[in-house]
Structures are given as structure tokens and as C-alpha cells.
Enzyme design. Structure first.
Site, PDB file in Angstrom:
ATOM      1  N   HIS A  19       0.838  -1.204   0.000  1.00  0.00           N
ATOM      2  CA  HIS A  19       0.000   0.000   0.000  1.00  0.00           C
ATOM      3  C   HIS A  19       0.872   1.253   0.000  1.00  0.00           C
ATOM      4  O   HIS A  19       2.109   1.180  -0.026  1.00  0.00           O
ATOM      5  CB  HIS A  19      -1.003  -0.009   1.147  1.00  0.00           C
ATOM      6  CG  HIS A  19      -0.374  -0.134   2.512  1.00  0.00           C
ATOM      7  ND1 HIS A  19       0.405   0.847   3.060  1.00  0.00           N
ATOM      8  CD2 HIS A  19      -0.391  -1.147   3.414  1.00  0.00           C
ATOM      9  CE1 HIS A  19       0.823   0.467   4.253  1.00  0.00           C
ATOM     10  NE2 HIS A  19       0.356  -0.753   4.485  1.00  0.00           N
ATOM     11  N   HIS A  22       3.932   1.625   2.386  1.00  0.00           N
ATOM     12  CA  HIS A  22       5.139   0.908   1.963  1.00  0.00           C
ATOM     13  C   HIS A  22       5.839   1.693   0.849  1.00  0.00           C
ATOM     14  O   HIS A  22       7.065   1.793   0.812  1.00  0.00           O
ATOM     15  CB  HIS A  22       4.796  -0.489   1.425  1.00  0.00           C
ATOM     16  CG  HIS A  22       4.028  -1.345   2.395  1.00  0.00           C
ATOM     17  ND1 HIS A  22       2.912  -2.058   2.045  1.00  0.00           N
ATOM     18  CD2 HIS A  22       4.226  -1.591   3.709  1.00  0.00           C
ATOM     19  CE1 HIS A  22       2.464  -2.713   3.100  1.00  0.00           C
ATOM     20  NE2 HIS A  22       3.242  -2.446   4.129  1.00  0.00           N
ATOM     21  N   CYS A 127      -0.269  -9.140  20.283  1.00  0.00           N
ATOM     22  CA  CYS A 127      -1.029  -8.560  19.166  1.00  0.00           C
ATOM     23  C   CYS A 127      -0.468  -9.159  17.873  1.00  0.00           C
ATOM     24  O   CYS A 127       0.703  -8.939  17.533  1.00  0.00           O
ATOM     25  CB  CYS A 127      -0.906  -7.038  19.138  1.00  0.00           C
ATOM     26  SG  CYS A 127      -1.565  -6.359  17.595  1.00  0.00           S
ATOM     27  N   CYS A 130       0.769  -6.578  15.222  1.00  0.00           N
ATOM     28  CA  CYS A 130       2.127  -6.050  15.484  1.00  0.00           C
ATOM     29  C   CYS A 130       3.149  -7.174  15.546  1.00  0.00           C
ATOM     30  O   CYS A 130       4.342  -6.904  15.530  1.00  0.00           O
ATOM     31  CB  CYS A 130       2.201  -5.337  16.830  1.00  0.00           C
ATOM     32  SG  CYS A 130       1.177  -3.896  16.999  1.00  0.00           S
ATOM     33  N   CYS A 144      -5.235  -3.053  20.977  1.00  0.00           N
ATOM     34  CA  CYS A 144      -4.038  -2.454  20.410  1.00  0.00           C
ATOM     35  C   CYS A 144      -4.460  -1.241  19.576  1.00  0.00           C
ATOM     36  O   CYS A 144      -5.270  -1.381  18.668  1.00  0.00           O
ATOM     37  CB  CYS A 144      -3.317  -3.467  19.510  1.00  0.00           C
ATOM     38  SG  CYS A 144      -2.115  -2.676  18.416  1.00  0.00           S
ATOM     39  N   HIS A 147      -3.977  -1.567  15.726  1.00  0.00           N
ATOM     40  CA  HIS A 147      -4.744  -2.540  14.946  1.00  0.00           C
ATOM     41  C   HIS A 147      -6.205  -2.664  15.374  1.00  0.00           C
ATOM     42  O   HIS A 147      -6.979  -3.377  14.740  1.00  0.00           O
ATOM     43  CB  HIS A 147      -4.049  -3.904  14.984  1.00  0.00           C
ATOM     44  CG  HIS A 147      -2.723  -3.879  14.292  1.00  0.00           C
ATOM     45  ND1 HIS A 147      -1.545  -3.660  14.960  1.00  0.00           N
ATOM     46  CD2 HIS A 147      -2.409  -3.981  12.972  1.00  0.00           C
ATOM     47  CE1 HIS A 147      -0.541  -3.646  14.081  1.00  0.00           C
ATOM     48  NE2 HIS A 147      -1.042  -3.826  12.877  1.00  0.00           N
ATOM     49  N   LYS A 296      -6.218   7.918   9.986  1.00  0.00           N
ATOM     50  CA  LYS A 296      -5.507   6.731   9.557  1.00  0.00           C
ATOM     51  C   LYS A 296      -6.320   6.089   8.424  1.00  0.00           C
ATOM     52  O   LYS A 296      -7.541   6.066   8.478  1.00  0.00           O
ATOM     53  CB  LYS A 296      -5.437   5.773  10.764  1.00  0.00           C
ATOM     54  CG  LYS A 296      -4.486   4.647  10.563  1.00  0.00           C
ATOM     55  CD  LYS A 296      -4.428   3.777  11.802  1.00  0.00           C
ATOM     56  CE  LYS A 296      -3.872   2.441  11.365  1.00  0.00           C
ATOM     57  NZ  LYS A 296      -3.575   1.558  12.448  1.00  0.00           N
ATOM     58  N   LYS A 299     -10.131   0.611   5.590  1.00  0.00           N
ATOM     59  CA  LYS A 299     -11.201   0.197   4.681  1.00  0.00           C
ATOM     60  C   LYS A 299     -12.550   0.603   5.252  1.00  0.00           C
ATOM     61  O   LYS A 299     -13.436   1.019   4.523  1.00  0.00           O
ATOM     62  CB  LYS A 299     -11.136  -1.311   4.456  1.00  0.00           C
ATOM     63  CG  LYS A 299      -9.930  -1.692   3.621  1.00  0.00           C
ATOM     64  CD  LYS A 299     -10.057  -3.108   3.064  1.00  0.00           C
ATOM     65  CE  LYS A 299      -8.766  -3.490   2.363  1.00  0.00           C
ATOM     66  NZ  LYS A 299      -7.994  -4.506   3.085  1.00  0.00           N
TER      67      LYS A 299
END
Ligand code: MSP
Length: 470
Positions: A19, A22, A127, A130, A144, A147, A296, A299
Site C-alpha cells: 500500500h 510501503h 497482538c 504487530c 491495540c 490494529h 488513519k 477500509k
């Protein structure tokens, strides 16, 4: 003798497609690698994939695929994106490579023999997102925060790596910048963390997980994925795990990472190296996160900006430019598609594109050629890039573009051409040499555009560099 410059990106989890985040890190690393190559440095640029662990095993299971086949496919997707973005790495390390696995086993045996690893038990909240144990105080409403999931309780026999014994020494190395953490705010964050709590020993193995590297001294266990992954920075330059054979490229000059993985890179990573007696990386540079519309990307929120869509709209150089120019490298940056389209039209189609076509058209009526100009080195610009202030480096170039566009408005060379040849030649000399400078400074950031400008300067033929987007 040439300076060496060894730069890395994190190795990305092979659990899903690449994505925009990256892409951001990898583009930045590519820019720095290209920049140092131009300076004449011996450059090594490493990127790759993190392919073991529970997260990936589960993702493969969900798709009904064998993990190896699954990670092979994802690794292919990353490689094809890097190609589209014109990323020129020197090695693409994959942690399922045989050589990597063998080296990791050798390292673990060494650590075990040295007494840095011992058998024990670990109980904690894990998690999977992570791939890390979490302390209660790191959770928000029991979840977390990165996430938004409730960690799993894990209690099992495992091997642990000693952390307390290296803590004081690590603090000293960070304070003295022997192990430099940049920007400064992240250095302070890590120092205050290290000074306020005693580091817990780290579990370095998992008992009930098959998708990992077997511990050489107990094959009922596989290696904890972060230990496996961090060693890529050594195996990726060909290290076989033998302390006598540390490759010449070592140490890393810049470990480039996102802020989400700073803590691991500033604790577990140096701890492994210190136990082994290997020199630490020179610098851990931490960049911020890309946010979409101040949030952030997720979706559920529907605010994900896809890298494929960016590539389709803006092309490789446009995407490279927009991601790096959207905000200071090191801080969180907020993007929206709307603002990027605006910026593309303003800076690329109008700013750079317009300047190039105006200068080249005018150049058709004068004698000057690109061969009249020498390669240019620019200390002010180099200092900015060396500090990794990538958006400032782009601003520096765009200031020249703006000034030149204004210089054209002010001097009206098309009139001078008719009534003042001498001044016309002078003005053109300035414009052509500046456009040449722009093309040189752009090489690491927008390699293809830079090449196109150079060809236009040589042939005095223009093509549209950036088509306006509606
Ligand atoms: N596999 C680990 C890293 C191991 S390195 C020894 C991992 N992988 S990851 O696929 O989750 O990639 C994380 C990295 O991707 C971040 O550190 C950062 O470089 C980049 N980004 C992921 N999301 C991002 C944003 N939203 N914005 C900017 N970069 C972010 O962690």
C-alpha cells in the site's frame, strides 16, 4: 577511496498487497540511494519481505493456500510495484530464502552459546497485527491502538533474550549518537522510555507455530518473527551468520523506518547486535505516517488512497513527487486525492512542465547547447538531502522553477529575440543553465523526468511532460 552508503527499508509483511505507506518509505530510500550514487558513493540499497509468523500463516490459511505459495505471490506484487515506481534496489531479501534461514540459525546458536538466550516461560498479551507482546499500558480500552484488536493471551515455554544487561550501554550509545536516532523527537521518546522502565527480556521463540525458522538447539520451537526479520539487514548483504565474515557494507548507514516500528528497532535490534559484538547501525531514521483526510487510512472509513490509482493518475515520477512533497519527512503527513490533483496541476503540469516547454521553445531560436554546461554540484542542496529533509529539497528545486517562470514573465524573451539579440542570448543562457540545474537536482527524485528534460535540452524538441488532470 569511495564512501560507502548502505540504506535499508523495513522488510514488509507478506500478508497483504503493498500500500501507499510501503511505497512512501521505499521511494524515500530510493531517492537517498540514487542521491548517494550521484555523489560517487558505493551504495547498497536493501529492501524485501518479512515472510514468517502467525499473521502470515493465518492470511495464507484464509485463502486456502500453502504459506510458501502465498508469500511468493505477495512478494511478486511488491516487486512489480517497485518496478512501476522506478525503485532501483540492490537486493530484495526474502526471509524464506534458504541462505537467510541458515544464517539466522547460526546467529541463534551463537547467542545461545554465549548465554544471551536462555530457556524460560512467557506469559503476555500478543497482538498478531504487530507480532508483538504488549504491556497493559500500551492498550486503549484493552485493544491495540494500531490494529484496533484485542490481543491474544499467550502462555508458553519459550527462549528469551536478555535485555537488562544491555540497557545502560544502549542508553549511552543513543545519547552519544553512536547509535543515532533521528529526528531528535524520536531520540528523546526512546531515551525517556529506556530511562523510565527496566526492559523485559524478550521471547525469541514460539512453540506452537510452524511457519518460522526452527531453533537450532530445540526444534520444537520456531524463531520469533521479529528476530528473524531484523537479521535481514545483515543477511541481505550476504552475511552467512559467522561473526568472522561481516560484509564490508556493514554497518548500515541509514535504517529507514516508520514510527510504528521504532521501539523494536531501538531496543531488540541493537540488543541482538550488542550481544553478538557487532557494530550498531549509524542511524535509525524514523518517518511519520501518511494520513488520509487527517485520519488513519482504513477500509472501514473508506479513505484508503490506493497506490495503483496514484500511479495511473500521476505516473511514477508524479507519485514519487507528490508523496515526498506533501509534508516534512519525519512528521505525519496528511493527503487527499483532491489536494494531490491540485498540486500535480500546479507544480508539475504548470510549474515544471510549463517552464520546460517555454525554455525549450525559446531555445530553438538561439545557439546555446546543453554541452555548454558542466555538471553542477550544489552544496546547499546536498546539505538538505543529507539531513533527509526531502520535502525541503523539493521546495528548493521548485523555488528555482518559480523564479525562472517569473524571470521569463519579467524579461519577455520572445520580444528580446526581435529587438535585442544580445540580451536575448544572455537571458537564454540563464534559463537554459537553470533548467539544466533543475534536471540535475531532480535525478534522484524524478529520474525519468530529469532524463526527458536533458533530452529536450539536447535535441531542442519538447514533449508535454505532465498532462493536466481535470
Ligand atoms: N515486517 C515489519 C518490519 C520488519 S523490519 C525488520 C513491518 N512490516 S509492515 O509491512 O507493516 O511495514 C511497516 C512499514 O511500512 C512502516 O514502518 C513504514 O515504513 C511503512 N508504513 C506502513 N504504513 C504506513 C503509513 N500509513 N504511512 C507511512 N508509512 C507507513 O512492520
Amino acid at each position: 577511496m569511495k564512501n560507502k552508503f548502505y540504506i535499508t527499508t523495513p522488510i514488509y509483511y507478506a500478508n497483504a498487497k503493498p500500500h501507499i505507506g510501503h511505497a512512501y518509505t521505499t521511494i524515500a530510500a530510493d531517492v537517498l540511494a540514487r542521491f548517494h550514487k550521484i555523489q560517487g558513493d558505493e551504495v547498497f540499497f536493501l529492501t524485501g519481505m518479512d515472510e514468517h509468523g502467525i499473521k502470515i500463516q493465518r492470511a495464507a490459511e484464509t485463502q486456502g493456500k500453502k504459506p510458501q505459495k502465498f508469500v511468493d505471490e505477495i512478494a511478486g506484487e511488491f516487486q512489480s510495484l517497485w518496478k512501476k515506481l522506478d525503485i532501483k534496489y540492490d537486493n530484495f531479501i526474502r526471509t524464506t530464502d534458504k541462505k537467510h534461514k541458515e544464517a539466522v540459525q547460526k546467529v541463534l546458536q551463537t547467542l545461545y552459546d554465549k548465554g544471551a538466550i536462555y530457556k524460560g516461560k512467557y506469559e503476555g498479551l500478543y497482538c498478531v497485527g504487530c507480532e508483538q507482546f504488549k504491556n497493559e499500558n500500551e492498550l486503549v480500552d484493552g485493544k491495540c491502538p494500531d490494529h484496533d484488536t484485542t490481543p491474544e493471551i499467550i502462555q508458553e515455554e519459550c527462549y528469551l533474550m536478555k535485555m537488562t544487561s544491555i540497557q545502560e550501554n544502549l542508553i549511552k550509545k543513543i545519547e552519544s549518537d553512536e547509535f543515532k536516532i533521528a529526528p531528535e523527537k524520536y531520540k528523546n521518546e526512546i531515551l525517556s522510555f529506556l530511562k523510565t522502565q527496566v526492559l523485559k527480556d524478550v521471547s525469541i521463540s514460539r512453540k506452537n507455530l510452524s511457519w518460522g525458522i526452527l531453533l537450532p538447539f530445540n526444534e520444537e520451537h520456531t524463531t520469533y518473527v521479529w528476530i528473524d526479520a531484523l537479521l535481514n539487514y545483515l543477511t541481505g548483504i550476504g552475511w552467512d551468520g559467522d561473526l568472522k565474515n561481516i560484509p564490508d557494507q556493514w554497518p548500515v548507514n541509514v535504517n529507514l523506518i516508520g514510527k510504528d516500528i521504532l521501539r523494536v528497532h531501538a531496543t531488540i535490534w541493537p540488543a541482538i547486535l550488542m550481544h553478538l559484538g557487532i557494530q550498531l547501525p549509524e542511524m535509525l531514521f524514523t518517518h511519520g505516517h501518511i494520513l488520509s483526510g487527517s485520519k488513519k487510512m482504513s477500509k472501514t472509513l473508506g479513505n484508503v488512497i490506493s497506490i495503483d490509482e496514484m500511479l495511473e493518475k500521476f505516473g511514477a515520477d508524479g507519485t514519487r513527487y507528490l508523496l515526498l512533497a506533501s509534508g516534512p519527512f519525519g512528521q505525519d503527513i496528511d493527503i487527499t486525492m483532491e489536494r494531490m490533483v491540485e498540486k500535480y496541476n500546479a507544480d508539475l503540469a504548470n510549474g515544471l512542465g510549463n517552464l520546460t516547454s517555454r525554455v525549450i521553445k525559446l531555445a530553438q531560436n538561439c545557439e546555446l547547447r546543453i554541452a555548454d554546461f558542466e555538471s553542477i554540484s550544489n552544496d546547499e542542496f546536498s546539505n538538505i538531502v543529507n539531513k533527509l529533509e526531502l520535502s525541503s529539497a523539493l521546495e528548493y528545486i521548485w523555488n528555482i522553477i518559480k523564479e525562472d517562470n517569473k524571470f521569463i514573465e519579467d524579461n519577455k524573451p520572445w520580444e528580446l529575440q526581435k529587438n535585442n539579440q544580445e540580451k536575448f542570448q544572455k537571458v537564454m543562457q540563464e534559463l537554459i543553465s537553470n533548467l539544466y540545474l533543475i534536471s540535475e537536482l531532480l535525478i534522484p527524485f524524478m529520474p525519468d523526468t530529469s532524463e526527458k528534460i536533458k533530452i529536450a535540452l539536447e535535441t531542442k524538441k519538447t514533449e508535454i511532460l505532465f498532462q493536466r488532470i481535470k
